[in-house]
Enzyme design. Structure first.
Site, PDB file in Angstrom:
ATOM      1  N   GLU A 439       0.821  -1.216   0.000  1.00 45.30           N
ATOM      2  CA  GLU A 439       0.000   0.000   0.000  1.00 45.30           C
ATOM      3  C   GLU A 439       0.855   1.267   0.000  1.00 45.30           C
ATOM      4  OE1 GLU A 439      -2.886  -0.292   3.168  1.00 45.30           O
ATOM      5  OE2 GLU A 439      -3.795  -2.070   2.296  1.00 45.30           O
ATOM      6  N   GLU A 514      -3.796  -9.047   0.876  1.00 46.24           N
ATOM      7  CA  GLU A 514      -4.355  -8.814   2.201  1.00 46.24           C
ATOM      8  C   GLU A 514      -5.857  -8.987   2.111  1.00 46.24           C
ATOM      9  OE1 GLU A 514      -1.674  -5.743   3.980  1.00 46.24           O
ATOM     10  OE2 GLU A 514      -3.524  -5.143   4.913  1.00 46.24           O
TER      11      GLU A 514
HETATM   12  C1  GAL Z   1      -4.018  -2.596   5.532  1.00 46.75           C
HETATM   13  C2  GAL Z   1      -2.522  -2.446   5.818  1.00 46.75           C
HETATM   14  C3  GAL Z   1      -2.117  -3.301   6.971  1.00 46.75           C
HETATM   15  C4  GAL Z   1      -3.058  -3.065   8.107  1.00 46.75           C
HETATM   16  C5  GAL Z   1      -4.441  -3.425   7.666  1.00 46.75           C
HETATM   17  C6  GAL Z   1      -5.496  -3.345   8.735  1.00 46.75           C
HETATM   18  O1  GAL Z   1      -4.483  -1.572   4.768  1.00 46.75           O
HETATM   19  O2  GAL Z   1      -1.784  -2.822   4.701  1.00 46.75           O
HETATM   20  O3  GAL Z   1      -0.795  -2.987   7.334  1.00 46.75           O
HETATM   21  O4  GAL Z   1      -2.975  -1.742   8.476  1.00 46.75           O
HETATM   22  O5  GAL Z   1      -4.804  -2.532   6.649  1.00 46.75           O
HETATM   23  O6  GAL Z   1      -6.768  -3.666   8.206  1.00 46.75           O
END
Ligand code: GAL
Length: 841
Positions: A439, A514
């Site tokens: 990100e 993710e």
């Molecule tokens: C994502 C990020 C992670 C964590 C996660 C929590 O956007 O890449 O590091 O912050 O959100 O939902």
């Protein structure tokens, strides 16, 4: 006793390479290596744990400095985890005082045999901005706290007198979206070689033309000559089998000896290839490894011996999926941060083994090292235990998410940092994807993306490169994602169908870098909405931030786009920091700066939250809590990821004295296809999962009455698994269970002791929160305690803490060098205490 340990190390070293006895590899790299963790002294300057400052004097690297009042310690050491937790510190970094200046000093002598050798020091990771002096001479450093680095001690080392090493770490100007740790938090090694030796991370082994019968092994070896004169060195490489304890097995192949001429102070490379037949593949199901032993022989004498463990396997990525050794494997992955819960960032191998075992039991087959280079041991363990690694470099490029982020380092260091990661890790069979970022703010930037991919490819063309996008549409629109081999999508699959039809992307393998970000607290259930003001979150597994989704929803998405390679759930374990939604700081806002509507929504939410002053200091995202206890969510993943394992899990618990006559919804996770629910033998009927749509079975209409809840799961019409829970009677005793009966007395192996509060029949009392006192006597000592409560401010080092929903954890180690019994007693007023004994050897 220490003396014997050192003697043992030296004997091991003497045997390495030269003896006929079974050789044991200590680690990848030059064979003459020893841990350099003992007998350090430490002093904290700058910002102190209580928020005051102690100004840093000059010349702390001086050899005649009186450091007698410095604290003696053994590395790895994280001074942030020592606490205390403070409400005035940011939730995103765990409300822990990790910012400060750490000074470490160590005096040491070489032995006579070391005269004339090259002496190096290897740091696996120092948080952050490490600077190192030897005998008052500055010898170098490394700012990015997650990378490993080597420094050459040779120019300033005394072979006949005391040497003084000094290390300064500085986290005052380092910030993070999670808890980073502080100090020399990973292992340190002393490495000795002859003058002509294999360079640091100087080997690269690739395997090609792989069939079931044979494979081509290609070696690239870089050799360094530190002599004042030119040398002719003979390079001899043999390949051995190597087992999970790093003991060499039989020799399976020898490369032709090759000579290399090197002028003074230069290095050169040789490349060799040879076919191996009748070999064993590395696979997640059978993690067979080999080791290349390379000897550098000058004038008939072995100047250096170098070990490169590796595995032979094929990886292929296409729109049809990911194939390991020709077999399609769905990536059932988790993202994990580097901290080890109550141990903080201080690396410990047994803690990591425990984490991996817990993940594998759930069916997880891959870990994304979010969002930074991991401890090298993670890769070693992944090779041995059969788990795939997405090895990630950065959370930020040139634009930071925090003021003091990687942005401050990018220009000068990004190439060196990426290289350090890829050179260190490119021989591990477990590493199957490189990730250049998470990100990052420049995720639409075509040139930067291409530039970083090119750097990786210049060192390794055998693995694909990805990047995790929270703006996958923007990344694809701009064309930045075309530079990648694999498209990494964080959360936002809404436009997937559109991109599947786009010429540029329709053949691009895509993975959920993710997913989900479901939040819950172990053992907590609410019936009137999930998130409450006591800063816990219901474990019905339905709550998630705006960008996330339930595990079920993600499973459905994966089923909808079967060409997705799989997913990396955020996260496998709870971690220190980022206690979303109770951050009360701007952590997540910053993540979503690229999405204006999300930003506004979050800004509003966080403003409300700020007023609440949440005490939360660790995350709620984990499938497993900070202490390593599975939450209910563990079982929805196990059900889905291990369909062949007969299992069924009921939630919530059945102690609801205030809800008699009221409804208590019951959810069931099973690898079966249908299930029938009974409360006190009264059936609530059978429910059937719709394939690809339902991933849990829900009975919303259950009326609470104390007693027994039973579920029988079925698959293909036959009974598949059963589970039963009951209303417990009052807490009457404590039970402790150690994960090991015998631990090594080397000071590094820890036993993890689960403490349970039970009723007289041995049922876990799911609401018990008794105050516990944990005493460790005999040959052991207590390292830390925890209970998985994200709001607890009890220091992890305390031997007194409350149970949290029936459970607590004690981490115990043996006193270094002591052999005998370790007694662990857990007491609580009114309960029968638990006393167990383990042994150290
Ligand atoms: C994502 C990020 C992670 C964590 C996660 C929590 O956007 O890449 O590091 O912050 O959100 O939902």
């Amino acid at each position: 006793m220490k003396k014997y340990f050192i003697l043992y190390l030296l004997t091991t070293l003497a045997f390495t390479c030269f003896a006929k006895e079974k050789t044991k590899m200590i680690r990848q790299g030059n064979a003459e290596v020893e841990l350099f963790n003992n007998d350090w002294k430490f002093y904290r300057y700058g910002l102190q744990a209580d928020g005051n400052r102690i100004e840093e004097p000059q010349n702390l690297s001086g050899t005649d400095l009186n450091d007698s009042n410095w604290r003696k310690l053994t590395l790895p050491h994280d001074f942030g985890i020592e606490g205390p937790f403070r409400m005035d510190l940011a939730g995103n970094t765990g409300r822990l005082p990790f910012q400060g200046i750490g000074w470490y000093r160590k005096s040491f002598k070489l032995s006579k045999e070391d005269a004339g050798k090259q002496i190096y020091i290897d740091f696996d990771g120092v948080m952050a901005y490490a600077e190192v002096w030897l005998n008052e001479q500055y010898i170098g450093g490394w700012p990015y706290g997650y990378n490993s680095f080597r420094l050459d001690l040779t120019p300033f080392i005394k072979s006949d007198a005391e040497n003084v090493l000094a290390v300064r770490t500085n986290t005052e100007k380092w910030d993070s979206r999670w808890y980073p740790g502080a100090g020399i938090y990973r292992n340190v090694w002393l490495v000795k070689t002859g003058k002509t030796h294999v360079a640091h991370w100087g080997t690269f082994i690739t395997t090609t033309d792989i069939t079931d019968q044979s494979a081509q092994i290609n070696l690239e070896i870089e050799i360094e000559n530190n002599q004042e004169t030119a040398v002719k060195a003979k390079v001899v490489t043999d390949i051995f089998e190597i087992n999970a304890n790093d003991l060499f097995g039989k020799k399976v192949l020898s490369f032709e000896n090759e000579d290399i001429q090197l002028v003074a102070h230069t290095s050169g490379k040789i490349s060799q290839s040879k076919k191996i037949t009748n070999y064993k593949k590395w696979d997640i199901e059978s993690p067979n490894r080999y080791v290349a032993q390379t000897r550098i022989i000058v004038d008939g004498k072995t100047d250096d011996c170098y070990y490169t463990p590796f595995g032979i396997r094929t990886i292929e990525f296409s729109r049809n999926g990911f194939f390991l050794n020709g077999r399609k494997i769905e990536i059932k992955g988790v993202c994990n941060h580097h901290d080890l819960g109550a141990l903080g960032a201080a690396f410990n191998k047994s803690a990591l083994i425990r984490q991996i075992e817990i993940m594998q039991k759930m069916g997880c087959n891959s870990i994304r090292t979010s969002h930074n280079p991991p401890a090298p041991e993670l890769l070693e363990l992944a090779d041995k235990m059969g788990i795939l690694i997405m090895d990630e470099a950065f959370d930020a490029w040139a634009k930071g998410k925090r003021e003091w982020d990687y942005n401050k380092l990018y220009d000068e260091w990004h190439e060196k940092d990426l290289k350090a990661l890829v050179f260190r890790d490119r021989n591990h069979p477990s590493v199957f994807v490189w990730s250049i970022g998470n990100e990052v703010m420049e995720q639409r930037n075509v040139e930067m993306t291409k530039h970083l991919v090119d750097i990786v490819k210049s060192m390794d063309k055998t693995r694909p490169v990805t990047n995790g996008y929270n703006d996958p549409d923007g990344g694809r629109e701009s064309g930045a994602s075309t530079a990648l081999d694999i498209m990494g999508v964080n959360y936002f699959f809404q436009q997937q169908a559109k991109w599947d039809a786009d010429e540029r992307y329709k053949n691009k393998p895509t993975v959920g870098t993710e997913t989900s970000s479901c939040v819950s607290t172990r053992g907590v259930y609410y019936f009137d909405g999930g998130i409450r003001k006591d800063f816990q979150i219901s474990s019905y597994d339905v709550d998630h931030p705006g960008w996330g989704c339930t595990p079920d929803k993600q499973f459905a998405t994966n089923a909808e786009y079967p060409h997705l390679l799989g997913e990396y759930v955020w996260t496998g374990f709870d971690y220190l920091g980022e206690p979303t939604p109770f951050n009360s700081d701007n952590t997540n806002l910053l993540n979503f700066r690229t999405n204006p509507s999300k930003k506004a929504e979050l800004e509003k939410k966080l403003e409300e939250l700020k007023r609440l002053q949440p005490p939360s200091r660790s995350s709620y995202f984990g499938i497993v809590d900070l202490a390593g206890f599975p939450k209910d969510r563990y079982y929805i993943y196990q059900a889905h990821w291990r369909p062949e394992l007969p299992m069924v899990h009921i939630l919530p618990h059945w102690n609801w004295p205030d809800r008699t006559g009221k409804t208590v919804p019951v959810h069931v996770y099973t690898s079966g296809t249908e299930a029938e629910l009974f409360v006190n033998n009264k059936s609530y009927g059978r429910k059937v999962k719709k394939e690809g749509k339902d991933f849990r079975l829900v009975w919303d209409n259950v009326v609470y009455e104390p007693g027994t809840v039973k579920v029988i799961a079925y698959k293909k019409g036959k009974v598949w698994a059963k589970d039963e829970i009951q209303t417990t009677t009052e807490a009457s005793k404590i039970t402790s269970i150690s994960d090991k009966q015998i631990i090594s007395n080397n000071g590094y192996e820890y036993a993890f002791i689960t403490v349970r509060i039970e009723d007289k029949s041995g049922n876990l009392v799911p609401t018990a929160n008794h105050k516990l006192k944990i005493d460790v006597t005999g040959c052991g000592e207590l390292v830390a305690t925890d209970n998985g409560d994200p709001t607890s401010f009890v220091p992890f080092q305390s031997n007194q803490r409350e149970a949290f929903n029936g459970l607590a954890l004690a981490i115990v180690k043996a006193k270094t060098g002591e052999k005998g019994n370790i007694k662990i007693k857990v007491d609580s007023p009114g309960l029968k205490p638990a006393q167990i004994q383990i042994r150290s050897k």
